[in-house]
Scaffold this motif. Structure first.
Motif, mmCIF file in Angstrom:
data_model
loop_
_atom_site.group_PDB
_atom_site.id
_atom_site.type_symbol
_atom_site.label_atom_id
_atom_site.label_comp_id
_atom_site.label_asym_id
_atom_site.label_seq_id
_atom_site.Cartn_x
_atom_site.Cartn_y
_atom_site.Cartn_z
ATOM 1 N N PRO A 159 0.803 -1.232 0.000
ATOM 2 C CA PRO A 159 0.000 0.000 0.000
ATOM 3 C C PRO A 159 0.828 1.270 0.000
ATOM 4 N N GLY A 160 1.981 1.259 0.681
ATOM 5 C CA GLY A 160 2.801 2.464 0.727
ATOM 6 C C GLY A 160 3.301 2.907 -0.641
ATOM 7 N N LEU A 161 3.395 1.979 -1.578
ATOM 8 C CA LEU A 161 3.811 2.301 -2.947
ATOM 9 C C LEU A 161 2.624 2.461 -3.887
ATOM 10 N N GLY A 162 1.434 2.196 -3.374
ATOM 11 C CA GLY A 162 0.278 2.174 -4.245
ATOM 12 C C GLY A 162 0.289 0.963 -5.161
ATOM 13 N N LEU A 163 1.073 -0.063 -4.800
ATOM 14 C CA LEU A 163 1.212 -1.245 -5.641
ATOM 15 C C LEU A 163 0.194 -2.300 -5.235
ATOM 16 N N ASN A 164 -0.731 -2.612 -6.139
ATOM 17 C CA ASN A 164 -1.683 -3.697 -5.918
ATOM 18 C C ASN A 164 -1.573 -4.654 -7.101
ATOM 19 N N ALA A 165 -0.571 -5.532 -7.017
ATOM 20 C CA ALA A 165 -0.325 -6.508 -8.078
ATOM 21 C C ALA A 165 -1.047 -7.803 -7.729
ATOM 22 N N SER A 166 -2.359 -7.719 -7.604
ATOM 23 C CA SER A 166 -3.167 -8.869 -7.206
ATOM 24 C C SER A 166 -4.501 -8.824 -7.918
ATOM 25 N N PHE A 167 -5.258 -9.926 -7.776
ATOM 26 C CA PHE A 167 -6.626 -9.886 -8.261
ATOM 27 C C PHE A 167 -7.612 -10.000 -7.111
ATOM 28 N N ALA A 168 -7.179 -9.488 -5.936
ATOM 29 C CA ALA A 168 -8.087 -9.418 -4.791
ATOM 30 C C ALA A 168 -9.139 -8.348 -5.039
ATOM 31 N N GLU A 169 -10.326 -8.585 -4.485
ATOM 32 C CA GLU A 169 -11.419 -7.644 -4.707
ATOM 33 C C GLU A 169 -11.251 -6.374 -3.894
ATOM 34 N N ALA A 170 -10.806 -6.521 -2.635
ATOM 35 C CA ALA A 170 -10.663 -5.364 -1.756
ATOM 36 C C ALA A 170 -9.237 -4.830 -1.817
ATOM 37 N N ALA A 171 -9.089 -3.537 -1.556
ATOM 38 C CA ALA A 171 -7.767 -2.914 -1.473
ATOM 39 C C ALA A 171 -7.263 -2.989 -0.042
ATOM 40 N N LEU B 295 -8.305 -17.306 2.077
ATOM 41 C CA LEU B 295 -8.240 -16.649 3.377
ATOM 42 C C LEU B 295 -7.664 -15.247 3.235
ATOM 43 N N ALA B 296 -6.700 -15.094 2.345
ATOM 44 C CA ALA B 296 -6.083 -13.777 2.151
ATOM 45 C C ALA B 296 -7.123 -12.749 1.722
ATOM 46 N N THR B 297 -7.981 -13.097 0.772
ATOM 47 C CA THR B 297 -8.988 -12.141 0.313
ATOM 48 C C THR B 297 -10.004 -11.849 1.410
ATOM 49 N N ALA B 298 -10.350 -12.863 2.212
ATOM 50 C CA ALA B 298 -11.297 -12.650 3.307
ATOM 51 C C ALA B 298 -10.701 -11.730 4.367
ATOM 52 N N ILE B 299 -9.438 -11.947 4.712
ATOM 53 C CA ILE B 299 -8.758 -11.102 5.696
ATOM 54 C C ILE B 299 -8.651 -9.674 5.175
ATOM 55 N N LEU B 300 -8.363 -9.541 3.901
ATOM 56 C CA LEU B 300 -8.232 -8.217 3.302
ATOM 57 C C LEU B 300 -9.548 -7.444 3.410
ATOM 58 N N ASP B 301 -10.629 -8.120 3.119
ATOM 59 C CA ASP B 301 -11.943 -7.483 3.199
ATOM 60 C C ASP B 301 -12.276 -7.116 4.639
ATOM 61 N N TRP B 302 -12.007 -8.032 5.562
ATOM 62 C CA TRP B 302 -12.302 -7.781 6.974
ATOM 63 C C TRP B 302 -11.440 -6.638 7.521
ATOM 64 N N ALA B 303 -10.143 -6.638 7.153
ATOM 65 C CA ALA B 303 -9.234 -5.614 7.663
ATOM 66 C C ALA B 303 -9.627 -4.234 7.168
ATOM 67 N N ALA B 304 -10.062 -4.153 5.902
ATOM 68 C CA ALA B 304 -10.477 -2.851 5.351
ATOM 69 C C ALA B 304 -11.663 -2.302 6.128
ATOM 70 N N GLY B 305 -12.617 -3.174 6.464
ATOM 71 C CA GLY B 305 -13.781 -2.736 7.231
ATOM 72 C C GLY B 305 -13.452 -2.377 8.661
ATOM 73 N N SER B 306 -12.350 -2.930 9.180
ATOM 74 C CA SER B 306 -11.951 -2.674 10.571
ATOM 75 C C SER B 306 -10.901 -1.582 10.687
ATOM 76 N N GLY B 307 -10.504 -1.004 9.564
ATOM 77 C CA GLY B 307 -9.512 0.065 9.595
ATOM 78 C C GLY B 307 -8.096 -0.402 9.855
ATOM 79 N N ILE B 308 -7.789 -1.675 9.595
ATOM 80 C CA ILE B 308 -6.452 -2.235 9.810
ATOM 81 C C ILE B 308 -5.654 -2.143 8.518
ATOM 82 N N GLY B 309 -4.451 -1.602 8.614
ATOM 83 C CA GLY B 309 -3.627 -1.420 7.432
ATOM 84 C C GLY B 309 -2.426 -2.337 7.410
ATOM 85 N N PHE B 310 -1.748 -2.377 6.272
ATOM 86 C CA PHE B 310 -0.630 -3.291 6.060
ATOM 87 C C PHE B 310 0.548 -2.573 5.411
ATOM 88 N N SER B 311 1.750 -3.009 5.782
ATOM 89 C CA SER B 311 2.938 -2.577 5.051
ATOM 90 C C SER B 311 3.084 -3.389 3.773
#
Length: 895
Positions: free
Chosen positions: A141-153, A168-184
């Motif tokens: 995210p810090g680079l704006g790089l989303n080299a994936s086909f996940a639905e959520a950012a 599981l990765a896509t599910a966690i991504l969706d859940w984290a976005a809704g919970s305000g959790i970010g990633f390096s």
């Protein structure tokens, strides 16, 4: 293990998407959309032979048409095209690729290998690193790089998430976005054909943008590689793991994934502890644990003080703690008296400290201050249930400054919903870990406690040769080699002889081939005796009726022996009976029956087992496992993981057993496993232990030709003590110094060594003016994987008797063992005294012994001393370029 070229994967300046398209709901279209939406500031180059534009960008018909060499390529094309595309990218100069395509397990046409292997073969000559195949991709995210086909950012943050499961990765991504959790960094590794958990952990360990690492693991392939990287990463930042396959059904499912190899869950648990990581049960626990570890202070005490305004919540917290096997702190008389001076007469007078529901904010503050000031180190859990008498926010504002001023850990638990939201926010802003229920708060404390204990295990680096005892390794090897030519299972007499060679106490045992010989041996030994059948086919002799105890005459021995032959002949007609063993009946009333053993795990190799022994060992099922090598501290930790350890410490009129003797016995067993790689299974059951020491009554060893030498089969290579040598330096007045591999405990000494270097020496070694390494890099230097890198240090004792580092040589070998990159630095005050020559000579010998093809170094052109030293030892120097000289020494292995 290598992080070579991974910066192209995680920090690319340009990305080519091969298989890019505008076709709705396709992988290629989703990747392009994610790259565009993510705001990637580098160049995006879609590759599609049928379209001039994709996602509004100019498209290129093939790789040769690209205007620039992409740092990173994302492949979304059919499986059969992947190997050729990877080869083209390698020749082009691309150094990293994300292969999203699945199905590469299929055979490559006419090659006799899988498409995945063909892909790896195409990448290898170019050192092109591959993430995947069969993965979702990666997001930075810090680079704006989303080299994936996940639905959520992914939101930007300081936590790296690495998952073996795309779903599981896509599910966690969706859940984290809704919970305000970010990633390096957010990474899906898929089949991990090339870049795996080990590589990623090694990279993230030094990533300044990553504060903590979360892993979802289904299986591990290369145990040593994983353990080396995990141990290095866990020294720098919290690494938290959730693993699928805890149950037998889950393990079978995890193992069915492509390329997976599931081992025992108990062994995986032991590996996680040894690596200094923290294992949690659920994905929800991953995020709460990282929050706890990042907010809480380093834990010192291991018990808990509970301060509450309600008896019920305090009891719930105490129950959760005690059911987990931990205990409450006991209040001192002084603390109890101080609390009694201002609390209502109805307060609990014990821990949990119930200050009653009418407690004011001021009362809460006084109670917390009293507890924090009592001189102890145990953490405090503050629980507050809302009342109409005082607002929760007022209590929080009263208590938060007290926590900030104290060195002790405080956990907050605010029971309720909207009414306590402001109180939670006060604690959160103060950096105090805060939870909604007593059980959640206790679980957080348990996570911190487990992490603290695991970090202590991480610092243990046992040696490869014994220090506290001597062994007769040749005797043991002779017995084992003889068994390899005959039976693959050592009989009881042979097994005990092997144990005896390693100083493990065994009961005197004699072998008798006949009934009469058994009676004769019994008379020589003295009655009463124990008689056991001797057969390579009977693992549990007592279950087969092959054990008779307390025999008090020759006639009793004969009768028992004949009965064994008759009974086993009926119940186990195929068992080969080779005679009997006779031993004195050991009379040690009150001694504990224990079990020690070794087995091979499918993933982590040899493991050591300890637990409750005797005939009922399988029924009681009280055992713990650990990875060798062990030292005394690790052996103590292994024993502490069992229920019987509490009995061994003594109770009522039963004295404490000889625990130091038990720990040493486990270390000896560990050394036996290291020295004799032919041993694939070993059981000592029972091992008697009381206050007088340990004694092995029965043993069984199974052997097989060794696949790997010595410590080569261990998941953790021990500290190579055999590399230590004493050097006499004539140029230093004949002074003797110790030249040895570095240890994790040398980190502080290494930091002090750097501070003694002149600015010129620092620049010559590190090519910059750095005088002090960051903590992450300092840990990487001191805690190394002795299998893939080596740091040799020259040490001496100062006037205070402390060991000082005077010179350092670092060797980092590439994954193919073709070249070891070297660097040498000698303390400014110790130059021109032979230290550099001693270090380089040792490094050359070390590389030759391990078959490394060559050694290389990069030297500043102005560093005349290093260039002269290299020339002295036969290094060839390339012509200088931009003030740099590359040096190389070709090695003849084994010379």
């Amino acid at each position: 293990m290598s992080i070579r070229n991974l910066h192209h994967l995680f920090r690319p300046r340009s990305v080519a998407v091969i298989g890019a398209t505008d076709r709705p709901q396709s992988v290629g279209a989703t990747v392009m959309l994610n790259l565009m939406r993510g705001g990637f500031r580098g160049t995006i180059m879609p590759v599609n032979p049928k379209h001039a534009h994709v996602a509004g960008l100019p498209a290129f018909h093939d790789l040769s048409a690209l205007p620039t060499v992409p740092d990173l390529a994302v492949l979304c094309t059919p499986a059969r095209t992947i190997p050729d595309l990877v080869g083209q990218l390698g020749r082009l100069g691309t150094k990293a690729a994300v292969v999203l395509t699945a199905g590469l397990e299929a055979e490559a046409a006419g090659q006799g290998i899988s498409l995945q292997q063909a892909m790896l073969d195409a990448a290898k000559p170019h050192l092109l690193r591959i993430l995947g195949p069969n993965c979702i991709g990666l997001i930075v995210p810090g680079l704006g790089l989303n080299a994936s086909f996940a639905e959520a950012a992914a939101l930007p943050g300081k936590i790296a998430f690495v998952s073996q499961s795309g779903a599981l990765a896509t599910a966690i991504l969706d859940w984290a976005a809704g919970s305000g959790i970010g990633f390096s960094t957010f990474i899906s590794i898929g089949n991990s054909a090339d870049v795996d958990f080990g590589d990623i952990l090694d990279y993230l360990a030094s990533d300044p943008d990553t504060r903590g690492i979360l892993l979802y693991i289904e299986s591990i392939r290369s145990a040593r590689k994983f353990m080396s990287a995990a141990r290095a990463a866990a020294r720098n930042k919290p690494v938290i793991v959730v693993k699928a396959g805890r149950s037998s059904a889950g393990a079978v499912t995890a193992a069915s994934h492509p390329g997976a190899m599931a081992g025992s869950d108990a062994v995986f648990d032991a590996a996680i502890r040894r690596a200094g990581m923290l294992r949690v049960e659920t994905t929800q626990d991953l995020f709460s644990a990282i929050e706890t570890l990042s907010r809480a202070r380093p834990l010192r005490g291991e018990q808990l003080i509970i301060l509450t305004n309600g008896g019920g919540p305090g009891i719930m917290a105490a129950d959760a703690l005690c059911l987990a096997g931990e205990s409450l702190s006991v209040l001192t008389d002084e603390t109890r008296n101080r609390l009694d001076a201002f609390l209502p007469a109805t307060w609990s007078m014990t821990n949990p400290i119930d200050i009653t529901g009418e407690a004011s904010a001021d009362c809460y503050g006084k109670a917390l201050s009293t507890v924090l000031d009592d001189g102890g180190v145990d953490p405090v859990l503050l629980i507050h249930a809302p009342t109409a008498i005082v607002k929760s926010e007022a209590v929080a504002r009263e208590c938060a400054p007290l926590a900030a001023a104290s060195s002790r850990n405080l956990f907050g638990c605010w029971l309720g919903g909207q009414g306590v939201l402001a109180a939670r926010q006060v604690f959160a802003r103060a950096g105090i870990p805060t939870y909604q229920t007593p059980e959640e708060a206790v679980k957080a404390f348990l996570h911190l406690l487990a992490y603290r204990r695991n970090q202590a295990l991480l610092l243990q680096t046992p040696p490869s040769v014994p220090q506290d005892f001597s062994v007769d390794a040749d005797r043991a090897r002779h017995i084992i080699q003889d068994a390899l030519h005959h039976e693959r299972i050592l009989d009881e007499f042979q097994a005990k002889a092997v144990l005896s060679a390693y100083g493990i106490p065994v009961v005197e045992t004699h072998v008798a081939s006949t009934v009469e010989a058994a009676a004769a041996h019994a008379e020589k030994i003295g009655f009463p005796v124990a008689l056991k059948i001797l057969s390579p086919d009977l693992t549990h002799k007592s279950d087969a009726g092959g054990v008779a105890l307390g025999l008090e005459s020759p006639d009793r021995v004969k009768a028992a022996a004949r009965h064994m032959i008759e009974h086993i002949g009926k119940t186990h007609p195929d068992a080969r009976l080779q005679g009997f063993t006779v031993q004195r009946m050991i009379q040690r009333p009150g001694a504990h029956e224990l079990m020690l053993g070794m087995a091979e795990d499918a993933t982590f190799g040899p493991i050591l087992r300890f637990g409750h022994g005797g005939a009922a060992t399988l029924v009681i099922n009280d055992r713990a496992v650990s990875l060798p090598p062990l030292n005394l501290a690790l052996a103590e930790s292994l024993v502490a993981g069992t229920r019987i350890s509490r009995l061994l410490r003594g109770y009522r009129d039963h004295p404490a057993a000889d625990l130091p003797g038990l720990y040493l016995t486990l270390v000896k067993l560990s050394q036996l496993v290291i020295d004799c790689p032919e041993i694939v299974e070993l059981d000592i059951n029972p091992l008697l232990l009381d206050e007088h020491g340990a004694l092995a009554l029965d043993a069984r060893i199974r052997v097989s030709p060794a696949r790997l030498p010595g410590s080569g089969r261990l998941a953790i290579r021990p500290y190579p003590k055999e590399l230590e040598e004493v050097c006499r330096l004539e140029k230093a007045g004949g002074k003797t110094m110790l030249l040895r591999p570095i240890l994790p405990s040398d980190a502080q000494a290494y930091r002090l060594f750097l501070q003694t270097l002149s600015p010129e020496d620092v620049r010559n070694r590190f090519f910059c003016a750095m005088r002090q390494l960051p903590l992450s890099e300092l840990s990487r230097v001191a805690q190394i994987d002795y299998d893939r890198e080596m740091t040799l240090i020259m040490t001496d004792r100062n006037e205070a008797g402390e060991e000082e580092i005077l010179g350092v040589m670092r060797l980092a070998t590439d994954p193919d063992n073709q070249c070891a990159e070297m660097g040498i630095v000698v303390g400014t005050a110790w130059q021109s005294k032979g230290l550099g020559s001693a270090l380089l000579s040792k490094g050359i010998r070390y590389c030759r012994e391990r078959g490394t093809a060559g050694m290389a170094g990069t030297v500043l052109g102005e560093n005349a001393r290093m260039l002269a030293l290299a020339k002295k030892f036969g290094f060839e120097a390339a012509p200088p370029h931009e003030g740099i000289v590359d040096i190389y020494l070709a090695l003849a292995a084994g010379r």
